[in-house]
Design a protein around this motif. Sequence first.
Motif, PDB file in Angstrom:
ATOM      1  N   LEU A   1       0.798  -1.288   0.017  1.00 51.59           N
ATOM      2  CA  LEU A   1      -0.020  -0.039   0.085  1.00 51.59           C
ATOM      3  C   LEU A   1       0.991   1.444   0.048  1.00 51.59           C
ATOM      4  N   ASP A   2       1.871   1.106   0.886  1.00 51.06           N
ATOM      5  CA  ASP A   2       2.748   2.408   1.057  1.00 51.06           C
ATOM      6  C   ASP A   2       3.609   2.664  -0.373  1.00 51.06           C
ATOM      7  N   MET A   3       3.727   1.689  -1.098  1.00 52.46           N
ATOM      8  CA  MET A   3       4.450   1.726  -2.453  1.00 52.46           C
ATOM      9  C   MET A   3       3.712   2.180  -3.666  1.00 52.46           C
ATOM     10  N   LYS A   4       2.529   2.302  -3.362  1.00 52.64           N
ATOM     11  CA  LYS A   4       1.465   2.774  -4.392  1.00 52.64           C
ATOM     12  C   LYS A   4       1.808   4.180  -4.911  1.00 52.64           C
ATOM     13  N   SER A   5       2.421   4.970  -3.966  1.00 53.36           N
ATOM     14  CA  SER A   5       2.899   6.552  -4.383  1.00 53.36           C
ATOM     15  C   SER A   5       4.247   6.458  -4.748  1.00 53.36           C
TER      16      SER A   5
ATOM     17  N   GLY B   1       6.219   5.510   4.401  1.00 50.37           N
ATOM     18  CA  GLY B   1       5.215   5.353   5.805  1.00 50.37           C
ATOM     19  C   GLY B   1       3.973   6.328   5.354  1.00 50.37           C
ATOM     20  N   CYS B   2       3.676   6.465   4.183  1.00 45.66           N
ATOM     21  CA  CYS B   2       2.461   7.297   3.914  1.00 45.66           C
ATOM     22  C   CYS B   2       1.870   6.701   2.898  1.00 45.66           C
ATOM     23  N   PRO B   3       0.667   6.052   2.579  1.00 47.71           N
ATOM     24  CA  PRO B   3       0.297   5.668   1.417  1.00 47.71           C
ATOM     25  C   PRO B   3      -0.469   6.773   0.847  1.00 47.71           C
TER      26      PRO B   3
END
Length: 277
Positions: free
Chosen positions: A170-174, A179-181
């Motif tokens: 989820l975090d890697m989506k950006s 530490g922040c999705p």
Amino acid sequence: MPPLFNRLWSRVRATVAPVPDISATLWLQTLQRYPFLAALSLHDQSKLRALSALFLHHKEFHGAHGLVVTDAMAIDIAAQACLPLLHWGNPAKALDWYDDFVGIVLHPGEAVARRQTVDEAGVVHEHTQVLLGEAMERGPIMLSWEHVANATENTARGHNVVVHEFVHKLDMKSGEPNGCPPLPAGFMGTRTGRAAYEAWWAAWEPAYEQFRERVILAERFGAERPWLDAYGATSQSEFFAVACEAYFVNRDRFAQEFPVLMPVLDAFFVAGGCSSS
């Protein structure tokens, strides 16, 4: 199987059909093995079962070092992997958060990975790292089955390697995990995307720094060790993943330790805060 559970399961599964079914026997065995799943309401269990079936339809499991991955093992992992997506609306759309990979590699126990680091002088250093799991950007997820199966002890300690690695996704989506999705405008009542991120970091940055200080005091000066896994002190991205695994498997204890993070995680995971992302 109680009639109410059957009705709920049929109603929820109709929203994602056609997908392979998860047998009632195997599903109940999964719930019995993982107390935080058994604690869900019947309605949420039915939703999770349907979501897990769709997950299994799109993912492939591979056993390393001769490990044979059974249906029961795959269902155990699917249910825990889908837990963070439970309240994110349409199952197919929710699973888009995991669309950058197909493979899940299971090792019987800990895995040893070779690493390279380059120091300030440009010298390359090689070392090995022992892993319980790893999420690779735009690549597969690796898990230690021994750790996945140790449900009772891990739940008490707030550990869950499956949730940990899938939250990294989820975090890697950006992009690079920090530490922040990705957050939508409107998150926690904010009006803009920028305000949403400011609200996120206003809670997470001081919580991370305080936790990091507690870990340092414990490791260097013999102070009491914090309950949350000290690995979370290594970076903001690891703190997010470690906090999320504790939030899902031992919510009451996590709420005692990090009350300021509870409304943020509830807004993200329970209120469907990112379902529109």
